[in-house]
Enzyme design. Structure first.
Site, mmCIF file in Angstrom:
data_model
loop_
_atom_site.group_PDB
_atom_site.id
_atom_site.type_symbol
_atom_site.label_atom_id
_atom_site.label_comp_id
_atom_site.label_asym_id
_atom_site.label_seq_id
_atom_site.Cartn_x
_atom_site.Cartn_y
_atom_site.Cartn_z
ATOM 1 N N ASN A 13 0.779 -1.104 -0.010
ATOM 2 C CA ASN A 13 0.038 -0.098 -0.030
ATOM 3 C C ASN A 13 0.996 1.101 -0.150
ATOM 4 O O ASN A 13 1.417 1.607 0.974
ATOM 5 C CB ASN A 13 -0.849 0.029 1.251
ATOM 6 C CG ASN A 13 -1.676 1.232 1.593
ATOM 7 O OD1 ASN A 13 -1.829 1.938 0.447
ATOM 8 N ND2 ASN A 13 -2.440 1.388 2.560
ATOM 9 N N TRP A 14 0.932 2.010 -1.172
ATOM 10 C CA TRP A 14 1.995 2.832 -1.273
ATOM 11 C C TRP A 14 1.301 4.198 -0.506
ATOM 12 O O TRP A 14 2.110 5.386 -0.587
ATOM 13 C CB TRP A 14 2.345 3.320 -2.782
ATOM 14 C CG TRP A 14 3.202 2.354 -3.358
ATOM 15 C CD1 TRP A 14 3.826 1.270 -2.823
ATOM 16 C CD2 TRP A 14 3.668 2.501 -4.467
ATOM 17 N NE1 TRP A 14 4.623 0.672 -3.552
ATOM 18 C CE2 TRP A 14 4.640 1.489 -4.762
ATOM 19 C CE3 TRP A 14 3.768 3.220 -5.606
ATOM 20 C CZ2 TRP A 14 5.249 1.111 -5.946
ATOM 21 C CZ3 TRP A 14 4.506 3.372 -6.841
ATOM 22 C CH2 TRP A 14 5.265 1.930 -6.902
ATOM 23 N N LYS A 15 0.125 4.431 -0.257
ATOM 24 C CA LYS A 15 -0.415 5.598 0.447
ATOM 25 C C LYS A 15 -0.211 6.657 -0.453
ATOM 26 O O LYS A 15 -0.333 6.732 -1.624
ATOM 27 C CB LYS A 15 -0.146 5.446 1.776
ATOM 28 C CG LYS A 15 -0.270 4.052 2.588
ATOM 29 C CD LYS A 15 -0.189 4.202 4.159
ATOM 30 C CE LYS A 15 -0.344 3.161 4.666
ATOM 31 N NZ LYS A 15 -0.659 3.073 6.308
ATOM 32 N N HIS A 23 -9.890 0.252 4.189
ATOM 33 C CA HIS A 23 -8.668 0.500 4.790
ATOM 34 C C HIS A 23 -8.711 1.387 6.151
ATOM 35 O O HIS A 23 -9.726 2.146 6.006
ATOM 36 C CB HIS A 23 -7.444 1.213 3.958
ATOM 37 C CG HIS A 23 -6.219 1.162 4.695
ATOM 38 N ND1 HIS A 23 -5.896 2.043 5.455
ATOM 39 C CD2 HIS A 23 -5.047 0.228 4.616
ATOM 40 C CE1 HIS A 23 -4.556 1.856 6.057
ATOM 41 N NE2 HIS A 23 -4.321 0.904 5.332
ATOM 42 N N GLU A 62 -5.699 -6.198 9.552
ATOM 43 C CA GLU A 62 -4.916 -4.878 9.820
ATOM 44 C C GLU A 62 -4.999 -4.500 11.236
ATOM 45 O O GLU A 62 -6.185 -3.413 11.488
ATOM 46 C CB GLU A 62 -5.047 -3.894 8.724
ATOM 47 C CG GLU A 62 -4.552 -4.298 7.497
ATOM 48 C CD GLU A 62 -3.884 -3.223 6.602
ATOM 49 O OE1 GLU A 62 -2.651 -3.415 6.581
ATOM 50 O OE2 GLU A 62 -4.312 -2.383 6.503
ATOM 51 N N GLY A 85 1.631 1.809 11.021
ATOM 52 C CA GLY A 85 2.646 2.862 10.838
ATOM 53 C C GLY A 85 3.581 3.041 12.207
ATOM 54 O O GLY A 85 3.992 4.109 12.596
ATOM 55 N N SER A 124 2.622 -2.363 10.013
ATOM 56 C CA SER A 124 4.185 -2.516 10.300
ATOM 57 C C SER A 124 4.981 -3.789 10.130
ATOM 58 O O SER A 124 5.724 -3.992 10.611
ATOM 59 C CB SER A 124 4.429 -2.003 11.734
ATOM 60 O OG SER A 124 3.739 -0.934 12.054
ATOM 61 N N GLY A 179 2.890 -1.290 4.266
ATOM 62 C CA GLY A 179 2.686 0.059 3.730
ATOM 63 C C GLY A 179 4.155 0.664 3.438
ATOM 64 O O GLY A 179 4.590 0.424 2.310
HETATM 65 P P1 PGA Z 1 2.271 0.346 7.468
HETATM 66 O O1 PGA Z 1 0.901 0.306 6.931
HETATM 67 O O2 PGA Z 1 3.003 -0.816 6.919
HETATM 68 O O3 PGA Z 1 3.225 1.491 7.221
HETATM 69 O O4 PGA Z 1 2.003 -0.054 9.135
HETATM 70 C C1 PGA Z 1 0.135 -0.786 6.515
HETATM 71 C C2 PGA Z 1 -1.162 -0.505 5.840
HETATM 72 O O5 PGA Z 1 -1.867 0.668 6.684
HETATM 73 O O6 PGA Z 1 -1.743 -1.168 5.122
#
Ligand code: PGA
Length: 249
Positions: A8-10, A95, A165, A171, A211, A232
């Site tokens: 997930n590149w956000k 999400h 998740e 994060g 994470s 992410g």
């Molecule tokens: P993260 O995000 O790996 O940066 O914790 C995962 C996500 O929100 O899908």
């Protein structure tokens, strides 16, 4: 069932050119004889451009979200048909960063079923915001799974993935432990067995996200219940991402 590693590149990647660079770097470092499906989800505008401009048989492109309607007065919405006609085959839905803006299980259910109807593979995200010692979070997960799948027909069990998740671990510096993730995933599986019966429930792929890093991926890969990962931040770093992939190869 193939494992799924979906990044997930956000909003981490800012331009099409930057996206191409990241994709190229990932492709270069991909292990041979891939056993998993590999997908990255850039922001929609970049996803569409990258799908057109960067052809790869090994890395698929996904979207981060879709709207459920295909037509009408819905300014700013992106429909599954828009995504599908761009050649994109996957989308995240539900999400926690969308749910934090007010998205409900009912809306997630509409998105998921609209995606399947347009031949997209939705990755439906569910997870508790907090863990309590009494295990009440299990009923939070159960309610969200039941709500988010409420519009999907059991016959479509193989056409979507669930991503567990835990919001409290997204994060952060530390992920949930592989044991905690596996327990929650087994509980999600049991919830679907109760809804649809064992045979159908076994067709649903369930992965973990929050994470995930190159360092902890191996631990998740050792848990049989975990059928893939949704990193992410780590998915925009080619070395990190391909090491996560390697843990599942
Ligand atoms: P993260 O995000 O790996 O940066 O914790 C995962 C996500 O929100 O899908």
């Amino acid at each position: 069932m193939k494992k799924l590693i979906i990044g997930n590149w956000k909003l981490y990647v800012k331009t099409v050119d930057e996206g191409k660079k990241v994709l190229k770097a990932i492709e270069k470092k991909l292990p041979r004889g891939l056993k998993s499906e590999i997908v990255v989800c850039p922001p929609t505008a970049l996803a569409v451009a990258l799908r057109r401009e960067y052809k790869s048989s090994r890395i698929a492109i996904g979207a981060q979200d879709i709207f459920w309607e295909k037509d009408g007065a819905h300014t700013g919405a992106v429909s599954p048909a828009h995504i599908g006609s761009s050649g994109i085959k996957y989308t995240l839905v539900g999400h926690s960063e969308r749910r934090a803006l007010g998205e409900t299980d009912e809306e997630v259910a509409k998105k998921a079923v609209a995606a399947i109807a347009s031949k997209l593979h939705p990755v439906i995200c569910v997870g508790e915001t907090e863990r309590d010692a009494d295990g009440r979070f299990f009923s939070v997960i159960e309610k969200s799974v039941k709500g988010s799948l409420s519009r999907i027909e059991p016959k479509d069990a193989g056409k979507f993935t669930i991503a567990y998740e835990p919001v409290w671990a997204i994060g952060k510096t530390e992920a949930a432990s592989p044991r905690m993730a596996a327990e929650a995933i087994l509980y999600i599986r049991k919830t679907i067995v109760d809804m649809w019966g064992r045979e159908k429930a076994m067709k649903v792929r369930i992965i973990y996200g929050a994470s995930v890093s190159a360092e902890n991926a191996e631990g998740f890969a050792h848990e049989k219940a975990i059928q893939g990962l949704l990193p992410g931040r780590a998915s925009v770093d080619a070395v990190e991402f391909t090491n996560i992939i390697r843990a599942f190869s």
